[in-house]
Design an enzyme around this catalytic site. Sequence first.
Site, PDB file in Angstrom:
ATOM      1  N   GLY A  12       0.823  -1.200   0.000  1.00 49.74           N
ATOM      2  CA  GLY A  12       0.000   0.000   0.000  1.00 49.74           C
ATOM      3  C   GLY A  12       0.858   1.251   0.000  1.00 49.74           C
ATOM      4  O   GLY A  12       1.984   1.250  -0.500  1.00 49.74           O
ATOM      5  N   GLN A  13       0.328   2.321   0.584  1.00 52.75           N
ATOM      6  CA  GLN A  13       1.055   3.592   0.588  1.00 52.75           C
ATOM      7  C   GLN A  13       2.381   3.497   1.340  1.00 52.75           C
ATOM      8  O   GLN A  13       3.407   3.997   0.878  1.00 52.75           O
ATOM      9  CB  GLN A  13       0.179   4.679   1.230  1.00 52.75           C
ATOM     10  CG  GLN A  13      -1.118   4.968   0.474  1.00 52.75           C
ATOM     11  CD  GLN A  13      -0.902   5.887  -0.710  1.00 52.75           C
ATOM     12  OE1 GLN A  13       0.102   5.782  -1.405  1.00 52.75           O
ATOM     13  NE2 GLN A  13      -1.843   6.778  -0.955  1.00 52.75           N
ATOM     14  N   ILE A  14       2.359   2.853   2.514  1.00 49.24           N
ATOM     15  CA  ILE A  14       3.606   2.726   3.274  1.00 49.24           C
ATOM     16  C   ILE A  14       4.570   1.800   2.543  1.00 49.24           C
ATOM     17  O   ILE A  14       5.766   2.082   2.437  1.00 49.24           O
ATOM     18  CB  ILE A  14       3.347   2.203   4.703  1.00 49.24           C
ATOM     19  CG1 ILE A  14       2.465   3.171   5.483  1.00 49.24           C
ATOM     20  CG2 ILE A  14       4.677   2.015   5.451  1.00 49.24           C
ATOM     21  CD1 ILE A  14       2.171   2.731   6.906  1.00 49.24           C
ATOM     22  N   ARG A 152       7.532  12.819  15.611  1.00 55.65           N
ATOM     23  CA  ARG A 152       6.471  13.827  15.670  1.00 55.65           C
ATOM     24  C   ARG A 152       6.721  14.798  16.823  1.00 55.65           C
ATOM     25  O   ARG A 152       6.593  16.016  16.667  1.00 55.65           O
ATOM     26  CB  ARG A 152       5.116  13.134  15.829  1.00 55.65           C
ATOM     27  CG  ARG A 152       4.652  12.437  14.561  1.00 55.65           C
ATOM     28  CD  ARG A 152       3.431  11.566  14.789  1.00 55.65           C
ATOM     29  NE  ARG A 152       2.915  11.065  13.502  1.00 55.65           N
ATOM     30  CZ  ARG A 152       2.137   9.995  13.373  1.00 55.65           C
ATOM     31  NH1 ARG A 152       1.782   9.299  14.450  1.00 55.65           N
ATOM     32  NH2 ARG A 152       1.716   9.616  12.180  1.00 55.65           N
ATOM     33  N   HIS A 176       1.676   2.339  21.316  1.00 57.72           N
ATOM     34  CA  HIS A 176       1.482   3.226  20.170  1.00 57.72           C
ATOM     35  C   HIS A 176      -0.002   3.548  20.074  1.00 57.72           C
ATOM     36  O   HIS A 176      -0.738   2.974  19.280  1.00 57.72           O
ATOM     37  CB  HIS A 176       1.965   2.527  18.900  1.00 57.72           C
ATOM     38  CG  HIS A 176       1.899   3.396  17.675  1.00 57.72           C
ATOM     39  ND1 HIS A 176       2.456   4.650  17.611  1.00 57.72           N
ATOM     40  CD2 HIS A 176       1.343   3.181  16.457  1.00 57.72           C
ATOM     41  CE1 HIS A 176       2.252   5.169  16.408  1.00 57.72           C
ATOM     42  NE2 HIS A 176       1.575   4.297  15.696  1.00 57.72           N
TER      43      HIS A 176
END
Length: 322
Positions: A12-14, A152, A176
């Site tokens: 997928g995107q990752i 982050r 997480h």
Amino acid sequence: MARDKIALIGSGQIGGTLAHLVGLKELGDVVMFDIAEGVPQGKALDIAQSSPVDGFDAHYTGANSYEALDNAKVCIVTAGVPRKPGMSRDDLLSINLKVMEQVGAGIKKYAPDAFVICITNPLDAMVWALQKASGLPAKKVVGMAGVLDSARFRYFLADEFNVSVEDVTAFVLGGHGDTMVPLTKYSTVAGIPLPDLVKMGWTSQARIDEIVDRTRNGGAEIVNLLKTGSAYYAPAASAIAMAESYLRDKKRVLPCAAYLNGEFGVKDMYVGVPVVIGSKGVERIVEIELAGKDREAFDKSVAAVQGLVDACKKIAPDLLGR
């Protein structure tokens, strides 16, 4: 000299971002695996065609069979259902647990010597299940969480103080999720602890508290903005930092979801803590001192992870016998 083989389970995107980063950092050849026919093959071909422009040499292949994982040095797992708006990481548990059982079996059969990094959410429970399903040594199976959460936190702090992110260090411990523990005591700007910066008048404690809350909700903030997906650039970069430390024996100190067997008073559970990652996998767990509110917050986070693991045990009790 043959290049290392990096297997990306989930395209997928990752997965796509991971594949491109592996090439850019020249970490090795890439196998992209996915159950969706054509998707890993198409993405692998697309990224391979970027190599002449980006200036790297790497072989890319796409596959729908776990046989393609054969002798992989590193496996990065992103397979599973992505988080959607209004969906907590915990809501994903039942579906993605089944995926981890299948992936674990594939890794066990074809890449039993690999270093495995799990990204699938809910992370702390999924990496626990993946280790049980694969049967790999716990030091060779880790979860990507703390590196991302700490990144982050570091970004928000650098933005607050208008300094380079390179001069900001920060640790986020625990699960997480909403109970993660950003540690201000161990977070610094050019070596100066955050509490001292508050005393120096650089910021206020109220502002630090706001940044801590924003860090805890960092993933949800992006999900709510995107509306149709979740973060993938920063998660991929975080996993690559872990893989690079293993492949190049850099022995970086990185906060990861690591298997604890007595450390921090926790047993048989994956929780985010600082670890040293080298060519042997998790080579050391950095058991920092926690006291007061930090200890309370960490224990609360551990309890939340324990709840997820207990749910996994009820859904798939056979994992316990592996």
